[in-house]
Design an enzyme around this catalytic site. Sequence first.
Site, PDB file in Angstrom:
ATOM      1  N   ARG A  51     -26.768  13.188 -58.172  1.00  0.00           N
ATOM      2  CA  ARG A  51     -25.531  12.411 -58.185  1.00  0.00           C
ATOM      3  C   ARG A  51     -24.294  13.226 -57.833  1.00  0.00           C
ATOM      4  O   ARG A  51     -23.232  12.659 -57.605  1.00  0.00           O
ATOM      5  CB  ARG A  51     -25.364  11.765 -59.568  1.00  0.00           C
ATOM      6  CG  ARG A  51     -26.299  10.584 -59.765  1.00  0.00           C
ATOM      7  CD  ARG A  51     -26.500  10.261 -61.221  1.00  0.00           C
ATOM      8  NE  ARG A  51     -27.235  11.340 -61.861  1.00  0.00           N
ATOM      9  CZ  ARG A  51     -27.554  11.377 -63.155  1.00  0.00           C
ATOM     10  NH1 ARG A  51     -27.158  10.413 -63.952  1.00  0.00           N
ATOM     11  NH2 ARG A  51     -28.238  12.384 -63.649  1.00  0.00           N
TER      12      ARG A  51
ATOM     13  N   ARG B 106     -32.869  20.151 -58.474  1.00  0.00           N
ATOM     14  CA  ARG B 106     -32.107  18.903 -58.442  1.00  0.00           C
ATOM     15  C   ARG B 106     -31.143  18.887 -57.254  1.00  0.00           C
ATOM     16  O   ARG B 106     -30.009  18.407 -57.376  1.00  0.00           O
ATOM     17  CB  ARG B 106     -31.307  18.700 -59.727  1.00  0.00           C
ATOM     18  CG  ARG B 106     -32.065  18.101 -60.871  1.00  0.00           C
ATOM     19  CD  ARG B 106     -32.412  16.638 -60.624  1.00  0.00           C
ATOM     20  NE  ARG B 106     -33.371  16.189 -61.619  1.00  0.00           N
ATOM     21  CZ  ARG B 106     -33.029  15.666 -62.797  1.00  0.00           C
ATOM     22  NH1 ARG B 106     -31.773  15.504 -63.119  1.00  0.00           N
ATOM     23  NH2 ARG B 106     -33.957  15.317 -63.635  1.00  0.00           N
TER      24      ARG B 106
ATOM     25  N   ASP C 159     -40.071  12.097 -59.335  1.00  0.00           N
ATOM     26  CA  ASP C 159     -39.743  12.412 -60.724  1.00  0.00           C
ATOM     27  C   ASP C 159     -41.022  12.711 -61.496  1.00  0.00           C
ATOM     28  O   ASP C 159     -42.092  12.184 -61.167  1.00  0.00           O
ATOM     29  CB  ASP C 159     -39.005  11.251 -61.400  1.00  0.00           C
ATOM     30  CG  ASP C 159     -38.305  11.724 -62.671  1.00  0.00           C
ATOM     31  OD1 ASP C 159     -37.194  12.271 -62.563  1.00  0.00           O
ATOM     32  OD2 ASP C 159     -38.894  11.594 -63.766  1.00  0.00           O
TER      33      ASP C 159
ATOM     34  N   ARG D 121     -28.989   5.780 -53.211  1.00  0.00           N
ATOM     35  CA  ARG D 121     -29.529   5.206 -54.441  1.00  0.00           C
ATOM     36  C   ARG D 121     -29.069   3.764 -54.592  1.00  0.00           C
ATOM     37  O   ARG D 121     -29.831   2.891 -54.992  1.00  0.00           O
ATOM     38  CB  ARG D 121     -29.111   6.020 -55.653  1.00  0.00           C
ATOM     39  CG  ARG D 121     -30.018   5.725 -56.842  1.00  0.00           C
ATOM     40  CD  ARG D 121     -29.595   6.443 -58.075  1.00  0.00           C
ATOM     41  NE  ARG D 121     -28.527   5.713 -58.741  1.00  0.00           N
ATOM     42  CZ  ARG D 121     -28.184   5.880 -59.990  1.00  0.00           C
ATOM     43  NH1 ARG D 121     -28.808   6.779 -60.719  1.00  0.00           N
ATOM     44  NH2 ARG D 121     -27.211   5.202 -60.521  1.00  0.00           N
TER      45      ARG D 121
ATOM     46  N   TYR E  33     -42.282  12.877 -73.368  1.00  0.00           N
ATOM     47  CA  TYR E  33     -41.695  11.579 -72.986  1.00  0.00           C
ATOM     48  C   TYR E  33     -42.654  10.428 -73.293  1.00  0.00           C
ATOM     49  O   TYR E  33     -42.236   9.349 -73.704  1.00  0.00           O
ATOM     50  CB  TYR E  33     -41.320  11.585 -71.500  1.00  0.00           C
ATOM     51  CG  TYR E  33     -40.150  12.489 -71.189  1.00  0.00           C
ATOM     52  CD1 TYR E  33     -38.844  12.037 -71.356  1.00  0.00           C
ATOM     53  CD2 TYR E  33     -40.342  13.799 -70.753  1.00  0.00           C
ATOM     54  CE1 TYR E  33     -37.760  12.868 -71.086  1.00  0.00           C
ATOM     55  CE2 TYR E  33     -39.273  14.636 -70.489  1.00  0.00           C
ATOM     56  CZ  TYR E  33     -37.987  14.170 -70.659  1.00  0.00           C
ATOM     57  OH  TYR E  33     -36.923  14.993 -70.413  1.00  0.00           O
TER      58      TYR E  33
HETATM   59  O1  CP3 Z   1     -34.855  18.492 -57.745  1.00  0.00           O
HETATM   60  C1  CP3 Z   1     -34.886  17.519 -56.959  1.00  0.00           C
HETATM   61  O2  CP3 Z   1     -33.955  17.188 -56.213  1.00  0.00           O
HETATM   62  C2  CP3 Z   1     -36.198  16.757 -56.850  1.00  0.00           C
HETATM   63  C3  CP3 Z   1     -36.331  15.590 -57.631  1.00  0.00           C
HETATM   64  C4  CP3 Z   1     -36.441  15.682 -59.136  1.00  0.00           C
HETATM   65  C5  CP3 Z   1     -35.869  14.700 -59.977  1.00  0.00           C
HETATM   66  N1  CP3 Z   1     -36.310  14.924 -61.243  1.00  0.00           N
HETATM   67  C6  CP3 Z   1     -34.981  13.624 -59.522  1.00  0.00           C
HETATM   68  C7  CP3 Z   1     -34.140  12.944 -60.516  1.00  0.00           C
HETATM   69  C8  CP3 Z   1     -37.171  16.567 -59.951  1.00  0.00           C
HETATM   70  C9  CP3 Z   1     -37.904  17.833 -59.580  1.00  0.00           C
HETATM   71  C10 CP3 Z   1     -37.096  16.054 -61.267  1.00  0.00           C
HETATM   72  C11 CP3 Z   1     -37.805  16.652 -62.403  1.00  0.00           C
HETATM   73  C12 CP3 Z   1     -37.614  16.093 -63.741  1.00  0.00           C
HETATM   74  N2  CP3 Z   1     -37.437  14.799 -64.097  1.00  0.00           N
HETATM   75  C13 CP3 Z   1     -37.692  16.859 -64.927  1.00  0.00           C
HETATM   76  C14 CP3 Z   1     -38.014  18.339 -64.987  1.00  0.00           C
HETATM   77  C15 CP3 Z   1     -36.856  19.184 -64.602  1.00  0.00           C
HETATM   78  C16 CP3 Z   1     -35.723  19.184 -65.575  1.00  0.00           C
HETATM   79  O3  CP3 Z   1     -34.648  18.706 -65.195  1.00  0.00           O
HETATM   80  O4  CP3 Z   1     -35.904  19.682 -66.710  1.00  0.00           O
HETATM   81  C17 CP3 Z   1     -37.491  15.999 -66.001  1.00  0.00           C
HETATM   82  C18 CP3 Z   1     -37.447  16.383 -67.455  1.00  0.00           C
HETATM   83  C19 CP3 Z   1     -37.341  14.691 -65.476  1.00  0.00           C
HETATM   84  C20 CP3 Z   1     -37.168  13.422 -66.228  1.00  0.00           C
HETATM   85  C21 CP3 Z   1     -35.877  12.793 -65.930  1.00  0.00           C
HETATM   86  N3  CP3 Z   1     -35.563  12.211 -64.722  1.00  0.00           N
HETATM   87  C22 CP3 Z   1     -34.767  12.684 -66.776  1.00  0.00           C
HETATM   88  C23 CP3 Z   1     -34.697  13.208 -68.204  1.00  0.00           C
HETATM   89  C24 CP3 Z   1     -33.785  12.017 -66.063  1.00  0.00           C
HETATM   90  C25 CP3 Z   1     -32.460  11.533 -66.587  1.00  0.00           C
HETATM   91  C26 CP3 Z   1     -31.482  12.644 -66.656  1.00  0.00           C
HETATM   92  C27 CP3 Z   1     -30.465  12.478 -65.577  1.00  0.00           C
HETATM   93  O5  CP3 Z   1     -30.131  13.489 -64.939  1.00  0.00           O
HETATM   94  O6  CP3 Z   1     -30.009  11.336 -65.405  1.00  0.00           O
HETATM   95  C28 CP3 Z   1     -34.270  11.770 -64.759  1.00  0.00           C
HETATM   96  C29 CP3 Z   1     -33.556  11.097 -63.670  1.00  0.00           C
HETATM   97  C30 CP3 Z   1     -33.495  11.824 -62.349  1.00  0.00           C
HETATM   98  N4  CP3 Z   1     -34.543  12.480 -61.745  1.00  0.00           N
HETATM   99  C31 CP3 Z   1     -32.365  11.855 -61.482  1.00  0.00           C
HETATM  100  C32 CP3 Z   1     -32.775  12.553 -60.333  1.00  0.00           C
HETATM  101  C33 CP3 Z   1     -31.962  12.804 -59.093  1.00  0.00           C
HETATM  102  C34 CP3 Z   1     -31.038  11.180 -61.750  1.00  0.00           C
HETATM  103  C35 CP3 Z   1     -31.289   9.732 -61.603  1.00  0.00           C
HETATM  104  C36 CP3 Z   1     -30.166   8.993 -61.002  1.00  0.00           C
HETATM  105  O7  CP3 Z   1     -30.008   9.006 -59.776  1.00  0.00           O
HETATM  106  O8  CP3 Z   1     -29.466   8.355 -61.795  1.00  0.00           O
END
Ligand code: CP3
Length: 347
Positions: free
Chosen positions: A31, A27, A77, A40, A154
Amino acid sequence: MTTAPAKTILRALAGETLPTPPIWMMRQAGRYLPEYRAKRAEAGDFLSLCYNPDLAAEVTLQPIRRFGFDGAILFADILLVPQALGSDVWFVTGEGPRLSTITSPAGVAALKPADAVHDTLSPIYETIRILRRELPEQTTLIGFAGAPWTVATYMVAGRGTPDQGPAHAFKDADRAAFTALIDRIGDATIEYLSAQIEAGAEVVKLFDSWAGSLKGQDFDDFALAPTAKIIAALKARHPAIPIIAFPREAGPRYVGFARATGADCVALDQSVDAGWAAANVQRDGCVQGNLAPQHMVTGGQALVDEMRRIVAAFSGGPHIFNLGHGITPDANPDNVALMVETVRAGR
Ligand code: CP3
C-alpha cells in the site's frame, strides 16, 4: 565444468561474496505504492488480486519497474494455503486477516489432503509463468509460503495475535493433534512450493514470522523440524533450487539454523546486531535482511549510515541486502529509491 549463474541473487545464494550485495525488498508490492492501491481497487479486494494472475503479475512488476530490484517476490499471501486446505479466509480492511478456527483433532482431520491444494492455488502458478516471461532477464523470481508454525497460528486463532496465545494453548493442550496440524500444513507447503518451482520460481522463501515465540524444545519441534522437512523434500525433487528461511525473531536460535535445516540463506530481522550475525550466522552461508523497515518511513542520513554499517558488517561473506521485515504502508517510496541508490553506489 559448470558456469556460475549470472543473476546476482543466485550467485549470493550459491555462497559467492559479491563486491556489492544484490538487493530486493520484503512486501515490495504494497500500500505504500499508489500504483498498487490502484490495481487493488481494480481487483476489488486483496484475495481477488492474489487469484487474478494478470493483476498479481502486474503488482509484482510495478516495484521492479520503479526501483529495479535484483529480485522480485511473487505477489500472493501465506494465508492462501489455509484456504486451499479448506479454511475460510477473508480480509477485513484496516484490520487484517480473518479465518475459520481449528481447535480440535476433528478440525485438523477435516482438512483437505495436500495434493488437493492445486485446485485452489493453480492461478498462483499462472502468475509465476507470466512473471518469468515479463521480468527483466537479470531479475530473480522468488516464490514463497508461510512456514507451518506461522500458518498454524492464524489457522488456530482465526486472526493475527500479538503473542500467538491460541496456538500455544492448542499445542500445550494436545501436542499430538497440534503436531498433526503442523504436518498437514507442511505436506501442503511441499506440494505448493514444488508447483511454484515447476512454474518457474527460481528461489523459494519460507516465512516463519512468529518463530520468535517458540522456545526450547518447541522451537526444535515446530520451527526447525518442519522447515528441515520441507527443505529436504524440495531439495529431493529440485536439487538446484535455493531456499531462504526466515525464522523471524529467533535471536540466539538463528545460530546453526541454516545447518540444521539445509537452508541456503537465513533472513535476519532487525533485532539482531549485524556484527554478531556476521560472526555467528553468516559463517554458515548467505544472510539477508536486518535493516529496520522504519528507515523506509524516516529516510535521510540515518538510513544511509545504517545501510553502510550493515553492508560493512556482512562484506566478508555472501549477503543479500533487504529489510528485517516488510515495508509498512506509511513508507515513502523516495526512501526506497535512496536505499537502492546507496547499496549500488559501490558498483
Ligand atoms: O512481499 C511481497 O510483496 C509479496 C507478497 C506478500 C504479501 N504477504 C502480500 C500482502 C508476502 C510475501 C506476504 C507474506 C505474509 N502474509 C506474511 C509473512 C511475512 C510477514 O509480513 O511477517 C504474513 C504473516 C501474512 C499474512 C497477512 N497478509 C497479514 C497479517 C496481512 C495484514 C497485514 C497488513 O499489512 O495489512 C496480510 C495482507 C497483505 N499481504 C497485504 C499485502 C500487500 C496488504 C493487503 C492490502 O492490500 O490491504
